[in-house]
Design a protein around this motif. Structure first.
Motif, PDB file in Angstrom:
ATOM      1  N   ILE A 221     -14.392  19.462   5.257  1.00 10.53           N
ATOM      2  CA  ILE A 221     -15.627  19.665   4.493  1.00 10.53           C
ATOM      3  C   ILE A 221     -16.767  19.078   5.320  1.00 10.53           C
ATOM      4  O   ILE A 221     -16.774  17.883   5.619  1.00 10.53           O
ATOM      5  CB  ILE A 221     -15.559  18.972   3.122  1.00 10.53           C
ATOM      6  N   SER A 222     -17.709  19.930   5.689  1.00 12.28           N
ATOM      7  CA  SER A 222     -18.709  19.499   6.674  1.00 12.28           C
ATOM      8  C   SER A 222     -20.137  19.754   6.190  1.00 12.28           C
ATOM      9  O   SER A 222     -20.433  20.809   5.621  1.00 12.28           O
ATOM     10  CB  SER A 222     -18.476  20.229   8.000  1.00 12.28           C
ATOM     11  N   LEU A 223     -21.000  18.785   6.443  1.00 13.28           N
ATOM     12  CA  LEU A 223     -22.441  18.921   6.218  1.00 13.28           C
ATOM     13  C   LEU A 223     -23.103  18.808   7.582  1.00 13.28           C
ATOM     14  O   LEU A 223     -22.946  17.813   8.286  1.00 13.28           O
ATOM     15  CB  LEU A 223     -22.952  17.828   5.287  1.00 13.28           C
ATOM     16  N   ALA A 224     -23.842  19.858   7.972  1.00 13.94           N
ATOM     17  CA  ALA A 224     -24.428  19.903   9.315  1.00 13.94           C
ATOM     18  C   ALA A 224     -25.913  20.198   9.255  1.00 13.94           C
ATOM     19  O   ALA A 224     -26.413  20.813   8.299  1.00 13.94           O
ATOM     20  CB  ALA A 224     -23.716  20.970  10.160  1.00 13.94           C
ATOM     21  N   GLY A 225     -26.622  19.778  10.285  1.00 11.62           N
ATOM     22  CA  GLY A 225     -28.043  20.068  10.408  1.00 11.62           C
ATOM     23  C   GLY A 225     -28.405  20.315  11.866  1.00 11.62           C
ATOM     24  O   GLY A 225     -27.780  19.765  12.775  1.00 11.62           O
ATOM     25  N   ALA A 226     -29.399  21.176  12.102  1.00 10.44           N
ATOM     26  CA  ALA A 226     -29.813  21.487  13.472  1.00 10.44           C
ATOM     27  C   ALA A 226     -31.296  21.816  13.494  1.00 10.44           C
ATOM     28  O   ALA A 226     -31.877  22.249  12.477  1.00 10.44           O
ATOM     29  CB  ALA A 226     -29.009  22.652  14.028  1.00 10.44           C
ATOM     30  N   VAL A 227     -31.903  21.630  14.662  1.00  7.80           N
ATOM     31  CA  VAL A 227     -33.313  21.925  14.841  1.00  7.80           C
ATOM     32  C   VAL A 227     -33.473  22.820  16.071  1.00  7.80           C
ATOM     33  O   VAL A 227     -32.786  22.645  17.079  1.00  7.80           O
ATOM     34  CB  VAL A 227     -34.133  20.630  14.985  1.00  7.80           C
ATOM     35  N   GLY A 236     -28.154  19.414  17.218  1.00  6.12           N
ATOM     36  CA  GLY A 236     -27.497  19.409  15.914  1.00  6.12           C
ATOM     37  C   GLY A 236     -26.483  18.295  15.761  1.00  6.12           C
ATOM     38  O   GLY A 236     -26.028  17.692  16.746  1.00  6.12           O
ATOM     39  N   GLY A 237     -26.151  18.028  14.529  1.00  8.65           N
ATOM     40  CA  GLY A 237     -25.139  17.026  14.222  1.00  8.65           C
ATOM     41  C   GLY A 237     -24.477  17.347  12.900  1.00  8.65           C
ATOM     42  O   GLY A 237     -25.009  18.115  12.084  1.00  8.65           O
ATOM     43  N   SER A 238     -23.311  16.782  12.683  1.00  8.65           N
ATOM     44  CA  SER A 238     -22.605  17.031  11.430  1.00  8.65           C
ATOM     45  C   SER A 238     -21.781  15.817  11.044  1.00  8.65           C
ATOM     46  O   SER A 238     -21.398  14.999  11.883  1.00  8.65           O
ATOM     47  CB  SER A 238     -21.698  18.263  11.541  1.00  8.65           C
ATOM     48  N   LEU A 239     -21.515  15.715   9.760  1.00  9.51           N
ATOM     49  CA  LEU A 239     -20.624  14.708   9.199  1.00  9.51           C
ATOM     50  C   LEU A 239     -19.540  15.450   8.444  1.00  9.51           C
ATOM     51  O   LEU A 239     -19.839  16.284   7.580  1.00  9.51           O
ATOM     52  CB  LEU A 239     -21.381  13.763   8.268  1.00  9.51           C
ATOM     53  N   SER A 240     -18.282  15.164   8.768  1.00  5.47           N
ATOM     54  CA  SER A 240     -17.170  15.906   8.183  1.00  5.47           C
ATOM     55  C   SER A 240     -16.198  14.974   7.476  1.00  5.47           C
ATOM     56  O   SER A 240     -15.968  13.841   7.912  1.00  5.47           O
ATOM     57  CB  SER A 240     -16.411  16.685   9.258  1.00  5.47           C
ATOM     58  N   ILE A 241     -15.617  15.504   6.407  1.00  4.62           N
ATOM     59  CA  ILE A 241     -14.565  14.805   5.680  1.00  4.62           C
ATOM     60  C   ILE A 241     -13.342  15.718   5.654  1.00  4.62           C
ATOM     61  O   ILE A 241     -13.277  16.658   4.846  1.00  4.62           O
ATOM     62  CB  ILE A 241     -15.002  14.447   4.247  1.00  4.62           C
ATOM     63  N   PRO A 242     -12.377  15.518   6.546  1.00  2.00           N
ATOM     64  CA  PRO A 242     -11.151  16.308   6.513  1.00  2.00           C
ATOM     65  C   PRO A 242     -10.192  15.785   5.444  1.00  2.00           C
ATOM     66  O   PRO A 242      -9.932  14.579   5.366  1.00  2.00           O
ATOM     67  CB  PRO A 242     -10.566  16.126   7.916  1.00  2.00           C
ATOM     68  N   VAL A 243      -9.687  16.693   4.633  1.00  2.00           N
ATOM     69  CA  VAL A 243      -8.773  16.346   3.546  1.00  2.00           C
ATOM     70  C   VAL A 243      -7.367  16.790   3.939  1.00  2.00           C
ATOM     71  O   VAL A 243      -7.146  17.954   4.286  1.00  2.00           O
ATOM     72  CB  VAL A 243      -9.202  17.010   2.228  1.00  2.00           C
ATOM     73  N   VAL A 244      -6.410  15.872   3.871  1.00  2.00           N
ATOM     74  CA  VAL A 244      -5.040  16.121   4.321  1.00  2.00           C
ATOM     75  C   VAL A 244      -4.111  16.321   3.135  1.00  2.00           C
ATOM     76  O   VAL A 244      -4.133  15.553   2.165  1.00  2.00           O
ATOM     77  CB  VAL A 244      -4.520  14.937   5.175  1.00  2.00           C
ATOM     78  N   ASN A 245      -3.295  17.350   3.233  1.00  8.64           N
ATOM     79  CA  ASN A 245      -2.217  17.577   2.268  1.00  8.64           C
ATOM     80  C   ASN A 245      -1.029  18.131   3.050  1.00  8.64           C
ATOM     81  O   ASN A 245      -1.067  19.260   3.522  1.00  8.64           O
ATOM     82  CB  ASN A 245      -2.653  18.548   1.178  1.00  8.64           C
ATOM     83  N   TYR A 246       0.015  17.332   3.212  1.00 11.38           N
ATOM     84  CA  TYR A 246       1.170  17.715   4.015  1.00 11.38           C
ATOM     85  C   TYR A 246       2.445  17.454   3.235  1.00 11.38           C
ATOM     86  O   TYR A 246       2.659  16.355   2.710  1.00 11.38           O
ATOM     87  CB  TYR A 246       1.181  16.916   5.318  1.00 11.38           C
ATOM     88  N   ASP A 247       3.289  18.488   3.127  1.00 12.09           N
ATOM     89  CA  ASP A 247       4.581  18.363   2.455  1.00 12.09           C
ATOM     90  C   ASP A 247       5.683  18.809   3.397  1.00 12.09           C
ATOM     91  O   ASP A 247       5.568  19.870   4.028  1.00 12.09           O
ATOM     92  CB  ASP A 247       4.619  19.228   1.194  1.00 12.09           C
ATOM     93  N   ARG A 248       6.742  18.031   3.459  1.00  7.39           N
ATOM     94  CA  ARG A 248       7.882  18.400   4.298  1.00  7.39           C
ATOM     95  C   ARG A 248       9.183  18.128   3.540  1.00  7.39           C
ATOM     96  O   ARG A 248       9.368  17.051   2.951  1.00  7.39           O
ATOM     97  CB  ARG A 248       7.881  17.594   5.595  1.00  7.39           C
ATOM     98  N   ARG A 249      10.055  19.108   3.567  1.00  9.93           N
ATOM     99  CA  ARG A 249      11.396  18.946   3.028  1.00  9.93           C
ATOM    100  C   ARG A 249      12.379  19.303   4.137  1.00  9.93           C
ATOM    101  O   ARG A 249      12.342  20.421   4.670  1.00  9.93           O
ATOM    102  CB  ARG A 249      11.624  19.836   1.807  1.00  9.93           C
ATOM    103  N   SER A 250      13.221  18.354   4.490  1.00 10.01           N
ATOM    104  CA  SER A 250      14.163  18.582   5.580  1.00 10.01           C
ATOM    105  C   SER A 250      15.585  18.309   5.110  1.00 10.01           C
ATOM    106  O   SER A 250      15.831  17.425   4.279  1.00 10.01           O
ATOM    107  CB  SER A 250      13.832  17.695   6.779  1.00 10.01           C
TER     108      SER A 250
END
Length: 514
Positions: A221-227, A236-250
């Protein structure tokens, strides 16, 4: 990768506290460039191109090219086929999934007349930067080692001489194996306990088979700005929030390769689940400069992503030992020790930083983009994979001393096993009024020091733009070569499975000028 002995030791010594491995760091670091259908069709090479929504996640200066506002929506369908080779045996598996890719808004704000600043642009969007949906299966015959030996080593390296203690101290490992008689005690001549043994019949051969099913991903999820400065320099620059969801069945099953029904071993199977959730934060800075018309040069820096993650883990062992320790199938789950609550580990993970240098050549570069006829663009990306690292979270529920020691060893292993690497992306577009044709590709080089691995992406697509509406479609074929170790031992040999993944990705982007 060629796992050093230290990896086996640290995992054995700390498995009751932590479950993180070097591969966990690479999972969130060795990422390919995704984006809109247009961006993927040109290999993801968008570091200097500008005027493309995906640049928000690569070089945010690129959104400064926009003179109008727009909305984009990108669904995609992914088709995966995996081939594995384990001890000279081939196996195939497949998995398909539908998901949502790059989607969001851009708002362009014109500046005052006669100003050096032509416009400001603000963007808010999401991007699927990693897709973990996969299914891997492999099998083979082994007369050198057994999965069960990892449980013996866990007890030996933790100096557990009391079987009563061994029966409950390691609820996700050797305690389950001991209580289901996959391993058992040995006696000295005087009847005292002298050690532990495995019931698996290694000498006469074992059939080993495994299936690993993973799902989830990382959504940025990113909020960016540029001139835009004089249509010459874009910052330009941006601030991002990566959201993790990982499931593993072995699941890993080991069975007797002979027809002997009285050797106290038929089979045992280990089933494990891992669920990782959390979020991170990172920043990106970029610049695009047009020294002359037709040429665009870009440079972007991505900071490390600092994740705060929580792992929830369960394990179960079932065994059929042909009457040894009692008739019937024996089974035990880690929930017996944890009141049916999964084991939990909270930690921080820092991924490597990146630098991206880019260049583009636009044919008939003019202010009216409708008259531009074609472009070719390329990115070179530098990533220092060994810079990834784990860190303990200050939590009263965590054993700080043991966890810090474990992460220190783990980070040292990451530094020994991984290296820095260059990734390359190249693409182009040919335009005929409202219709566009695109081709591109990318090569993501080996992050390991002692193994061979790579990712290759080849893509192509079509685009339509007219009266404020655009529709882009693309097909991207990815070939991923990697390795997987089903188990690791300190005192005996063990093998890796070679994995070749072929994935087809059908992507569509629908957009509207506002």
């Amino acid at each position: 990768m060629k796992i050093l002995a230290s990896i086996a030791i640290l995992i054995i010594a700390s498995s009751e506290v932590c479950a993180q491995e070097p591969a966990d760091a690479l999972r969130y670091s060795w990422l390919t460039q995704n984006g809109t259908a247009r961006n993927q069709a040109i290999g993801g090479a968008s570091g200097s191109l500008g005027g493309e929504f995906s640049t928000m996640f690569v070089n945010p200066a690129g959104i400064g090219f926009f003179k109008t506002s727009e909305f984009v929506f990108t669904p995609y369908y992914n088709m995966q086929k995996n081939k594995s080779s384990y001890r000279q045996t081939l196996e195939k598996a497949s998995k398909n999934n539908f998901n949502l890719g790059t989607t969001g808004f851009l708002f362009s704000i014109p500046a005052y007349h006669n100003s050096n600043i032509k416009n400001f642009t603000i963007g808010l969007g999401i991007n699927r930067v990693a897709d973990f949906n996969s299914r891997i299966s492999f099998n083979g015959s082994n007369n050198k080692s057994s999965y069960s030996e990892k449980y013996l080593e866990e007890l030996v390296y933790n100096n557990v001489t009391n079987p009563d203690s061994a029966a409950f101290t390691f609820p996700f490992g050797s305690s389950l194996a001991l209580n289901t008689y996959v391993i058992d005690t040995t006696e000295a001549a005087d009847g005292s306990i002298s050690g532990y043994k495995s019931l698996a019949s290694v000498a006469t051969g074992l059939n080993q088979q495994s299936t690993i099913i993973t799902s989830g991903g990382v959504t940025d999820i990113s909020l960016a700005g540029a001139v835009n400065l004089k249509d010459k320099l874009f910052l330009g620059g941006s601030l991002s929030i990566p959201v993790v969801n990982y499931d593993r069945r072995s699941a890993f099953k080991e069975s007797d390769a002979t027809a002997n029904s009285s050797n106290n071993f038929n089979y045992f199977e280990v089933t494990e689940t891992l669920k990782t959730q959390g979020f991170g934060v990172n920043g990106k800075l970029g610049v695009i400069y047009k020294p002359v018309e037709y040429v665009r040069l870009g440079l972007a820096f991505h900071s490390p992503t600092i994740y705060q993650l929580t792992d929830k883990y369960t394990a179960e062992i079932s065994s059929d030992l042909e009457g040894y320790g009692g008739a019937g199938i024996k089974k035990q789950n880690s929930g017996v020790f944890t009141s049916d609550v999964p084991g939990e580990s909270k930690y921080k993970l820092s991924t490597p930083w990146k630098v991206i240098a880019s260049a583009s050549y636009v044919f008939r570069e003019v202010a009216n983009v409708k008259k531009q006829r074609a472009f070719i663009t390329a990115d070179v990306e530098y990533v220092n994979y060994k810079a990834a690292g784990f860190e303990v979270i200050n939590d009263a529920n965590n054993d700080q001393a043991d966890t810090k020691k474990y992460f220190t060893q783990l980070n040292a292993t990451i530094d020994k096993e991984y290296k820095s690497a260059f990734n390359f992306r190249l693409g182009g577009e040919l335009k005929f009024n409202t219709i566009m044709f695109r081709l591109g590709g990318a090569y993501y080089s080996n992050p390991y020091k002692n193994e061979k691995a790579s990712r290759v992406k080849l893509g192509g697509g079509l685009g339509y733009r007219n009266k404020g509406i655009f529709i882009d479609v693309a097909y991207v074929h990815t070939v991923n070569k990697d390795v997987h170790y089903p188990y690791r031992l300190q005192d005996n040999s063990y093998d890796r499975a070679f994995i070749k993944n072929n994935a087809g990705n059908i992507v569509a982007t629908i957009g509207f000028k506002i």
